[in-house]
Design a protein around this motif. Structure first.
Motif, PDB file in Angstrom:
ATOM      1  N   HIS A  14       0.816  -1.215   0.000  1.00 42.64           N
ATOM      2  CA  HIS A  14       0.000   0.000   0.000  1.00 42.64           C
ATOM      3  C   HIS A  14       0.852   1.269   0.000  1.00 42.64           C
ATOM      4  O   HIS A  14       0.401   2.317  -0.483  1.00 42.64           O
ATOM      5  CB  HIS A  14      -0.918  -0.011   1.218  1.00 42.64           C
ATOM      6  N   LEU A  15       2.069   1.178   0.521  1.00 45.64           N
ATOM      7  CA  LEU A  15       2.929   2.351   0.605  1.00 45.64           C
ATOM      8  C   LEU A  15       3.717   2.624  -0.665  1.00 45.64           C
ATOM      9  O   LEU A  15       4.004   3.779  -0.996  1.00 45.64           O
ATOM     10  CB  LEU A  15       3.923   2.192   1.766  1.00 45.64           C
ATOM     11  N   SER A  84      -5.077   7.852   5.747  1.00 47.14           N
ATOM     12  CA  SER A  84      -5.612   6.493   5.890  1.00 47.14           C
ATOM     13  C   SER A  84      -5.432   5.722   4.589  1.00 47.14           C
ATOM     14  O   SER A  84      -5.959   6.113   3.549  1.00 47.14           O
ATOM     15  CB  SER A  84      -7.095   6.532   6.263  1.00 47.14           C
ATOM     16  N   LEU A  85      -4.683   4.635   4.653  1.00 47.56           N
ATOM     17  CA  LEU A  85      -4.465   3.761   3.508  1.00 47.56           C
ATOM     18  C   LEU A  85      -5.102   2.403   3.763  1.00 47.56           C
ATOM     19  O   LEU A  85      -5.360   2.035   4.905  1.00 47.56           O
ATOM     20  CB  LEU A  85      -2.967   3.579   3.247  1.00 47.56           C
ATOM     21  N   GLU A  91      -2.643   3.753   9.135  1.00 48.88           N
ATOM     22  CA  GLU A  91      -2.736   5.185   9.375  1.00 48.88           C
ATOM     23  C   GLU A  91      -1.329   5.763   9.443  1.00 48.88           C
ATOM     24  O   GLU A  91      -0.471   5.245  10.159  1.00 48.88           O
ATOM     25  CB  GLU A  91      -3.515   5.492  10.653  1.00 48.88           C
ATOM     26  N   VAL A  92      -1.124   6.810   8.667  1.00 53.22           N
ATOM     27  CA  VAL A  92       0.205   7.398   8.515  1.00 53.22           C
ATOM     28  C   VAL A  92       0.205   8.811   9.079  1.00 53.22           C
ATOM     29  O   VAL A  92      -0.702   9.600   8.793  1.00 53.22           O
ATOM     30  CB  VAL A  92       0.624   7.436   7.029  1.00 53.22           C
ATOM     31  N   ILE A 131       1.770   4.123  11.390  1.00 48.12           N
ATOM     32  CA  ILE A 131       3.085   4.278  10.785  1.00 48.12           C
ATOM     33  C   ILE A 131       3.497   5.748  10.830  1.00 48.12           C
ATOM     34  O   ILE A 131       2.665   6.638  10.654  1.00 48.12           O
ATOM     35  CB  ILE A 131       3.065   3.769   9.324  1.00 48.12           C
ATOM     36  N   THR A 132       4.775   5.988  11.056  1.00 48.39           N
ATOM     37  CA  THR A 132       5.309   7.341  11.056  1.00 48.39           C
ATOM     38  C   THR A 132       6.220   7.539   9.855  1.00 48.39           C
ATOM     39  O   THR A 132       7.081   6.702   9.578  1.00 48.39           O
ATOM     40  CB  THR A 132       6.123   7.620  12.330  1.00 48.39           C
TER      41      THR A 132
END
Length: 205
Positions: A14-15, A84-85, A91-92, A131-132
């Motif tokens: 997803h990223l 939001s992915l 959640e980023v 995630i950061t």
């Protein structure tokens, strides 16, 4: 629960389409700070916390504009941007890392922050991986030593993606202003003792 977190491999699915843009947002936000200092040299006297807040504003504005263009849901609560992915399963958030190697972040230990730190904020009963995406400046505050995506559980780094070594190229997805080659003069460090929160960390973004 740590067992409910997405693995790096699963999260990458997803990223991956956004990694270049994320790196571009972070590097552009940092470059914009230097552009501001070039235009108003007195800003070099600001504390590291104030600098981090300004850089966060630049980064989050770029990220919000980019993901809005991609049709990816974003939200702001108390001034903080969340992306939001994967239908909200990921959640980023963008933050300045408090440590170069641990890739931990700092902040006021509110209930919400501690819940996210320990991956305890579910979505409709589903586990959410928080995630950061962040950075860590070099010793002079001129360049960036780290630009990365990190997934932590408490104070433990579960996995991370080094955006500098991951084949991603710097991008300018949504430039707010034209950034050429900002004057990267040395920063002036604050002599004030930082506010100590969460095991000695400061309140900087």
């Amino acid at each position: 629960m740590i067992d409910d977190l997405l693995s790096e491999e699963d999260a990458r699915t997803h990223l991956e389409p956004h990694l270049e843009a994320i790196r571009g947002c972070i590097e552009d936000g940092w470059a914009e700070w230097h552009r501001n200092v070039q235009a108003a040299p007195s800003l070099a006297l600001t504390s590291k916390t104030s600098r981090a807040n300004v850089v966060y504003d630049h980064i989050s504005s770029r990220m919000e504009a980019y993901f809005d263009q991609q049709g990816v849901p974003t939200s702001r609560k108390r001034g903080f941007l969340t992306v939001s992915l994967a239908d909200g399963v990921i959640e980023v958030r963008a933050k300045k890392f408090a440590h170069r190697h641990k890739l931990t972040t700092s902040g006021i230990p509110t209930y919400q922050r501690l819940a996210m730190l320990h991956q305890q904020v579910p979505l409709d009963g589903l586990a959410v991986t928080h995630i950061t995406v962040g950075y860590f400046p070099d010793e002079l505050g001129v360049g960036l030593d780290v630009v990365a995506v990190a997934c932590s559980y408490g104070r433990e780094l579960v996995w991370w993606i080094d955006l500098r070594a991951d084949g991603t190229a710097a991008a300018n997805p949504v430039p707010l202003v034209s950034i050429d080659s900002p004057d990267e003069g040395p920063s002036v460090r604050s002599t004030r003792k930082p506010l100590e929160v969460e095991e000695g960390m400061t309140e900087a973004q």
